[in-house]
Design a protein around this motif. Structure first.
Motif, PDB file in Angstrom:
ATOM      1  N   MET A   1      32.994 -21.746 -38.139  1.00  0.00           N
ATOM      2  CA  MET A   1      31.701 -22.447 -38.210  1.00  0.00           C
ATOM      3  C   MET A   1      31.637 -23.339 -39.452  1.00  0.00           C
ATOM      4  O   MET A   1      32.044 -22.941 -40.529  1.00  0.00           O
ATOM      5  N   GLN A   2      31.156 -24.544 -39.260  1.00  0.00           N
ATOM      6  CA  GLN A   2      31.032 -25.502 -40.360  1.00  0.00           C
ATOM      7  C   GLN A   2      29.535 -25.709 -40.629  1.00  0.00           C
ATOM      8  O   GLN A   2      28.761 -25.817 -39.682  1.00  0.00           O
ATOM      9  N   SER A   3      29.137 -25.719 -41.897  1.00  0.00           N
ATOM     10  CA  SER A   3      27.725 -25.936 -42.211  1.00  0.00           C
ATOM     11  C   SER A   3      27.542 -27.162 -43.096  1.00  0.00           C
ATOM     12  O   SER A   3      28.409 -27.476 -43.905  1.00  0.00           O
ATOM     13  N   TYR A   4      26.420 -27.823 -42.908  1.00  0.00           N
ATOM     14  CA  TYR A   4      26.054 -28.961 -43.752  1.00  0.00           C
ATOM     15  C   TYR A   4      24.646 -28.695 -44.251  1.00  0.00           C
ATOM     16  O   TYR A   4      23.809 -28.186 -43.507  1.00  0.00           O
ATOM     17  N   VAL A   5      24.388 -29.046 -45.506  1.00  0.00           N
ATOM     18  CA  VAL A   5      23.049 -28.853 -46.045  1.00  0.00           C
ATOM     19  C   VAL A   5      22.502 -30.185 -46.535  1.00  0.00           C
ATOM     20  O   VAL A   5      23.201 -30.945 -47.193  1.00  0.00           O
ATOM     21  N   GLY A   6      21.263 -30.457 -46.162  1.00  0.00           N
ATOM     22  CA  GLY A   6      20.611 -31.674 -46.620  1.00  0.00           C
ATOM     23  C   GLY A   6      19.192 -31.334 -47.016  1.00  0.00           C
ATOM     24  O   GLY A   6      18.903 -30.204 -47.403  1.00  0.00           O
ATOM     25  N   VAL A   7      18.307 -32.316 -46.903  1.00  0.00           N
ATOM     26  CA  VAL A   7      16.903 -32.092 -47.206  1.00  0.00           C
ATOM     27  C   VAL A   7      16.151 -32.070 -45.878  1.00  0.00           C
ATOM     28  O   VAL A   7      16.207 -33.034 -45.114  1.00  0.00           O
ATOM     29  N   GLY A   8      15.483 -30.958 -45.596  1.00  0.00           N
ATOM     30  CA  GLY A   8      14.708 -30.869 -44.362  1.00  0.00           C
ATOM     31  C   GLY A   8      13.429 -31.672 -44.517  1.00  0.00           C
ATOM     32  O   GLY A   8      12.730 -31.529 -45.505  1.00  0.00           O
ATOM     33  N   VAL A   9      13.142 -32.562 -43.573  1.00  0.00           N
ATOM     34  CA  VAL A   9      11.910 -33.354 -43.689  1.00  0.00           C
ATOM     35  C   VAL A   9      10.892 -33.027 -42.614  1.00  0.00           C
ATOM     36  O   VAL A   9       9.702 -33.257 -42.812  1.00  0.00           O
ATOM     37  N   THR A  10      11.311 -32.525 -41.488  1.00  0.00           N
ATOM     38  CA  THR A  10      10.355 -32.096 -40.461  1.00  0.00           C
ATOM     39  C   THR A  10      10.856 -30.754 -39.936  1.00  0.00           C
ATOM     40  O   THR A  10      12.027 -30.633 -39.579  1.00  0.00           O
ATOM     41  N   GLY A 212      29.351 -35.143 -29.014  1.00  0.00           N
ATOM     42  CA  GLY A 212      29.289 -34.172 -27.925  1.00  0.00           C
ATOM     43  C   GLY A 212      29.318 -32.716 -28.375  1.00  0.00           C
ATOM     44  O   GLY A 212      28.991 -31.814 -27.602  1.00  0.00           O
ATOM     45  N   GLU A 213      29.723 -32.478 -29.637  1.00  0.00           N
ATOM     46  CA  GLU A 213      29.788 -31.121 -30.175  1.00  0.00           C
ATOM     47  C   GLU A 213      28.376 -30.503 -30.249  1.00  0.00           C
ATOM     48  O   GLU A 213      27.414 -31.182 -30.604  1.00  0.00           O
ATOM     49  N   PHE A 214      28.255 -29.193 -29.955  1.00  0.00           N
ATOM     50  CA  PHE A 214      26.956 -28.528 -30.051  1.00  0.00           C
ATOM     51  C   PHE A 214      26.721 -28.033 -31.470  1.00  0.00           C
ATOM     52  O   PHE A 214      27.617 -27.461 -32.088  1.00  0.00           O
ATOM     53  N   VAL A 215      25.505 -28.280 -31.993  1.00  0.00           N
ATOM     54  CA  VAL A 215      25.159 -27.792 -33.330  1.00  0.00           C
ATOM     55  C   VAL A 215      23.759 -27.189 -33.313  1.00  0.00           C
ATOM     56  O   VAL A 215      22.972 -27.416 -32.387  1.00  0.00           O
ATOM     57  N   PHE A 216      23.470 -26.415 -34.361  1.00  0.00           N
ATOM     58  CA  PHE A 216      22.128 -25.865 -34.577  1.00  0.00           C
ATOM     59  C   PHE A 216      21.527 -26.594 -35.765  1.00  0.00           C
ATOM     60  O   PHE A 216      22.140 -26.683 -36.827  1.00  0.00           O
ATOM     61  N   VAL A 217      20.326 -27.180 -35.584  1.00  0.00           N
ATOM     62  CA  VAL A 217      19.653 -27.888 -36.663  1.00  0.00           C
ATOM     63  C   VAL A 217      18.395 -27.104 -37.034  1.00  0.00           C
ATOM     64  O   VAL A 217      17.598 -26.751 -36.159  1.00  0.00           O
ATOM     65  N   ASP A 218      18.235 -26.815 -38.339  1.00  0.00           N
ATOM     66  CA  ASP A 218      17.007 -26.178 -38.822  1.00  0.00           C
ATOM     67  C   ASP A 218      16.318 -27.178 -39.759  1.00  0.00           C
ATOM     68  O   ASP A 218      16.748 -27.371 -40.898  1.00  0.00           O
ATOM     69  N   GLY A 219      15.277 -27.793 -39.251  1.00  0.00           N
ATOM     70  CA  GLY A 219      14.583 -28.838 -40.010  1.00  0.00           C
ATOM     71  C   GLY A 219      13.785 -28.306 -41.186  1.00  0.00           C
ATOM     72  O   GLY A 219      13.459 -29.051 -42.100  1.00  0.00           O
ATOM     73  N   ALA A 220      13.428 -27.032 -41.171  1.00  0.00           N
ATOM     74  CA  ALA A 220      12.696 -26.458 -42.309  1.00  0.00           C
ATOM     75  C   ALA A 220      13.665 -26.137 -43.432  1.00  0.00           C
ATOM     76  O   ALA A 220      13.405 -26.420 -44.600  1.00  0.00           O
ATOM     77  N   ALA A 221      14.818 -25.545 -43.080  1.00  0.00           N
ATOM     78  CA  ALA A 221      15.794 -25.162 -44.099  1.00  0.00           C
ATOM     79  C   ALA A 221      16.659 -26.347 -44.517  1.00  0.00           C
ATOM     80  O   ALA A 221      17.305 -26.307 -45.559  1.00  0.00           O
ATOM     81  N   GLY A 222      16.697 -27.389 -43.703  1.00  0.00           N
ATOM     82  CA  GLY A 222      17.536 -28.547 -44.013  1.00  0.00           C
ATOM     83  C   GLY A 222      19.001 -28.275 -43.747  1.00  0.00           C
ATOM     84  O   GLY A 222      19.866 -28.786 -44.447  1.00  0.00           O
ATOM     85  N   SER A 223      19.312 -27.465 -42.728  1.00  0.00           N
ATOM     86  CA  SER A 223      20.717 -27.130 -42.482  1.00  0.00           C
ATOM     87  C   SER A 223      21.166 -27.475 -41.070  1.00  0.00           C
ATOM     88  O   SER A 223      20.363 -27.539 -40.134  1.00  0.00           O
ATOM     89  N   ILE A 224      22.471 -27.708 -40.950  1.00  0.00           N
ATOM     90  CA  ILE A 224      23.097 -28.013 -39.660  1.00  0.00           C
ATOM     91  C   ILE A 224      24.334 -27.122 -39.592  1.00  0.00           C
ATOM     92  O   ILE A 224      25.094 -27.062 -40.558  1.00  0.00           O
ATOM     93  N   SER A 225      24.543 -26.417 -38.480  1.00  0.00           N
ATOM     94  CA  SER A 225      25.776 -25.643 -38.372  1.00  0.00           C
ATOM     95  C   SER A 225      26.397 -25.817 -36.999  1.00  0.00           C
ATOM     96  O   SER A 225      25.691 -25.946 -35.987  1.00  0.00           O
ATOM     97  N   THR A 226      27.734 -25.823 -36.985  1.00  0.00           N
ATOM     98  CA  THR A 226      28.459 -25.983 -35.722  1.00  0.00           C
ATOM     99  C   THR A 226      28.625 -24.606 -35.077  1.00  0.00           C
ATOM    100  O   THR A 226      28.330 -23.579 -35.692  1.00  0.00           O
ATOM    101  N   HIS A 227      29.081 -24.577 -33.854  1.00  0.00           N
ATOM    102  CA  HIS A 227      29.288 -23.336 -33.092  1.00  0.00           C
ATOM    103  C   HIS A 227      28.069 -22.425 -33.131  1.00  0.00           C
ATOM    104  O   HIS A 227      28.138 -21.296 -33.626  1.00  0.00           O
ATOM    105  N   PRO A 228      26.910 -22.902 -32.649  1.00  0.00           N
ATOM    106  CA  PRO A 228      25.702 -22.081 -32.715  1.00  0.00           C
ATOM    107  C   PRO A 228      25.887 -20.741 -31.985  1.00  0.00           C
ATOM    108  O   PRO A 228      26.502 -20.686 -30.924  1.00  0.00           O
ATOM    109  N   GLY A 229      25.373 -19.651 -32.577  1.00  0.00           N
ATOM    110  CA  GLY A 229      25.467 -18.323 -31.980  1.00  0.00           C
ATOM    111  C   GLY A 229      24.189 -17.951 -31.257  1.00  0.00           C
ATOM    112  O   GLY A 229      23.248 -18.756 -31.169  1.00  0.00           O
ATOM    113  N   GLN A 230      24.165 -16.702 -30.753  1.00  0.00           N
ATOM    114  CA  GLN A 230      23.000 -16.230 -30.003  1.00  0.00           C
ATOM    115  C   GLN A 230      21.731 -16.263 -30.843  1.00  0.00           C
ATOM    116  O   GLN A 230      20.659 -16.591 -30.350  1.00  0.00           O
TER     117      GLN A 230
END
Lengths: 572, 91
Positions: A1-10, A212-230
């Motif tokens: 799993m790869q994670s990216y962190v930024g600034v969550g705006v919404t 085309g890759e599936f990711v999980f985006v959390d706009g409150a935490a400002g994070s994006i991660s690949t290979h989203p789990g359950q």
């Protein structure tokens, strides 16, 4: 799993496939020569071929569109093979220029010709430049720089978005926005808030994701991660359920102890205003009047302006509508007002300052606002952007009086205005904090620059201290006038109309600092209202004190968020 | 060289949709046709198949334009173009 962190705006949590927006096209170098192995004839043939392929793509898209957008696409398609454009480019190829540079220069010439004709023709210059970019992309064999098309909803990943991209962004297709650049006040952030899309900005490296890759985006935490789990999928489902709960506002902004705090909408035209009224906003805290001017190369006439303002006022009979006078310059240039060659446009002749270089435009705008106000039932207040001194506030108040407008005010965006609020409020009736610009000027950090996103954070204790100074200025002014017995002793209203008001946790801090109204994109009101109702004024004051005293923006945010359990419960 | 004159019928003038319909029809002919305002020199005429050139002319509703071609057997084709100009495409 790869994670990216930024600034969550919404806020918002979604799982979906990624579509990468192609990078903006770089201009071919000026004077770029034709490759010595290519003949002018071959280059001209390649150019014609590229034009024809762009035309075919646009016609195919027009075939799927309807109404106005079909007509625009049809006309734009025709431009891609237009003899005037192509012949001019071929002439340049024959002088030795590369095909890319030739079409680039020919596009500039045709666009300049259309701009000189003004009106409808000038607007079409954007289409010519768009077609030119598409032809250059076709010549290079790269995708056209535009929001990708997809049959299924997707998470749009881009370096950054420009205001023009909003027009082509389909909210039914795009489920979240993620950008590698931009800051919390960037256009991407503003677009995301107005569309209610979960968004993360300044997430470095995110454009490396695969299409085309599936990711999980959390706009409150400002994070994006690949290979989203359950767990991620469950979180996204829970958000979808809560989002419907957080979509309704009952029209009464208040704290847990009943302290009233008006929740107003930021709008940019009649359509926005009607949507805000339908969402029960208690009025308009910021009417951006640029909508009436942008895209014009001359000043709009009196009647046109009256009709535009009245369209907004009519959505809020009996309620407050705060009109910000024309805020041109910096990121909103206008050919008849601003000088585009300034080395530092954000520190240049912008906002109220344009009245000194181009007198008359502001007086005529105030006259139009006054006329529109007379013809409607809204309670109209007016404020000038970019006020820096009490003398400017006095001049603006005098202009309002001449126009017959009763309630003049000022925007507090420049730190000097916050620090001299007492004297400003001696001259006008209210102040409204524009936190986007106030942050950029307090921190000396361009709000559009991704690398400065951390500085450009309204949670910066220095920014909060300036908000506090403004409210204290209003209190001091009221005490002073009461001592002179010239006015009653209630402080004049100090509101907030920047994006900071749309952050529910920051809204609590602003309430605690003593602001009297919060104005934001209408979509953000329900969440802000829900959180405000969980704290009393005393609690908000305590949190505000702690936030101002914090050593960093991150510390202020963490302190306040930790004390607001409602945020986690609501998924904010 | 043959010439035909036409009066612009579209209410918006020769811009937008009327211009694209006309330019497309002129482009389909396969030979060069030029267009200019009546009374203006033939050297100032522009390509009839260029929508951008038509827009730059800025011809309004009710104005008279002249179509010209070197193809002397193209009378019927010019008549077709005249009919397009004399139809109100905004109606």
């Amino acid at each position: 799993m790869q994670s990216y962190v930024g600034v969550g705006v919404t806020p918002g949590r979604v799982v979906g496939p990624v579509r990468i927006m192609p990078p903006a096209l770089s201009a071919p170098p000026a004077g770029e020569k034709l490759d010595s192995s290519t003949s002018a004839e071959a280059a001209a043939a390649k150019l014609k071929e590229a034009g024809a392929s762009v035309k075919a793509t646009l016609l195919e898209r027009a075939g799927r569109a309807t109404g106005d957008s079909k007509a625009v696409l049809d006309a734009t398609a025709l431009m891609a093979t237009d003899p005037m454009l192509i012949k001019a480019a071929i002439k340049l190829i024959n002088t030795g220029l590369s095909a890319e540079r030739a079409i680039w220069d020919a596009g500039d010439t045709v666009a300049a010709m259309l701009i000189s004709l003004g009106g409808y023709m000038a607007e079409r210059s954007h289409d010519v430049l768009d077609v030119r970019s598409r032809i250059v992309a076709a010549l290079r064999g790269v995708p056209a720089p535009e929001i990708p098309d997809s049959p299924v909803p997707f998470i749009l990943v881009a370096h950054d978005l420009a205001p023009a991209d909003t027009a082509t962004l389909d909210p039914a297709k795009v489920i979240a926005l993620v950008t590698a650049g931009g800051g919390p006040q960037s256009h991407t952030a503003i677009i995301a808030r107005s569309l209610g899309l979960p968004a993360v900005v300044a997430a470095r490296g995110v454009t490396e994701l695969t299409d085309g890759e599936f990711v999980f985006v959390d706009g409150a935490a400002g994070s994006i991660s690949t290979h989203p789990g359950q767990n991620d999928v469950a979180a996204a489902q829970k958000w979808t359920e809560q989002a419907t709960l957080l979509s309704v506002f009952d029209g009464s902004g208040q704290l847990a102890d009943g302290t009233a705090l008006a929740l107003l909408a930021n709008v940019g035209g009649a359509k926005d205003a009607q949507a805000a009224a339908a969402a029960n906003a208690q009025g308009v805290g910021l009417l951006r009047t640029e909508f009436c001017f942008l895209g014009h190369d001359t000043e709009p006439g009196h009647d046109e302006q009256v009709a535009a303002y009245k369209g907004v006022f009519d959505a809020f009979p009996g309620a407050k509508v705060v009109v910000r006078t024309l805020d041109a310059g910096a990121d909103k240039p206008l050919p008849f007002l601003t000088d585009s060659t300034e080395p530092n446009p954000a520190l240049g002749v912008r906002g109220y300052r344009t009245d000194s270089t181009t007198p008359g435009v502001l007086a005529r705008q105030l006259a139009a606002i006054a006329d529109a106000a007379k013809q409607s039932a809204a309670v109209v207040w007016v404020m000038a952007p970019m006020i820096s001194t009490p003398a400017e506030a006095a001049d603006f108040a005098a202009m309002c009086a001449t126009a017959g407008l009763q309630t003049p005010g000022v925007m507090v965006e420049v730190p000097s205005a916050a620090l001299t609020a007492r004297h400003l409020l001696d001259r006008v009736e209210f102040a409204s904090l524009g936190t986007n610009d106030l942050t950029q000027y307090a921190m000396a950090a361009d709000r559009q620059l991704g690398p400065l996103a951390a500085l450009n954070d309204p949670w910066q204790p220095a920014v909060l201290a300036l908000v506090q100074a403004t409210v204290n200025g209003a209190i001091a002014q009221a005490k002073h006038s009461a001592a002179l017995a010239t006015e009653d002793s209630a402080p004049k209203p100090v509101g907030v109309c920047g994006e900071a008001a749309a952050d529910p946790a920051l809204a609590v801090v602003l309430a605690g600092l003593g602001v009297s109204s919060l104005s934001m994109t209408a979509r953000a009101i329900p969440a802000v209202s829900a959180v405000l109702r969980t704290v009393t004024l005393a609690q908000a004051r305590q949190l505000a004190e702690q936030a101002v005293a914090a050593a960093s923006a991150a510390e202020a945010r963490e302190l306040v968020r930790a004390a607001l359990p409602a945020l986690a419960e609501l998924g904010l | 060289m043959i010439e035909r004159t036409a009066t612009i019928a579209s209410t918006v003038g020769l811009h937008a949709r009327p211009a694209s319909i006309f330019a497309e029809a002129a482009g389909d002919l396969g030979f060069e046709v030029t267009i200019s305002r009546a009374g203006e020199a033939a050297e100032d005429a522009v390509d009839a198949d260029s929508m951008l050139a038509l827009m730059s002319l800025g011809v309004e509703h009710g104005e008279v334009v002249v179509l010209r071609t070197e193809n002397d057997s193209a009378g019927d084709s010019l008549e077709t173009l005249v009919r397009i100009l004399e139809t109100n495409h905004d109606a």
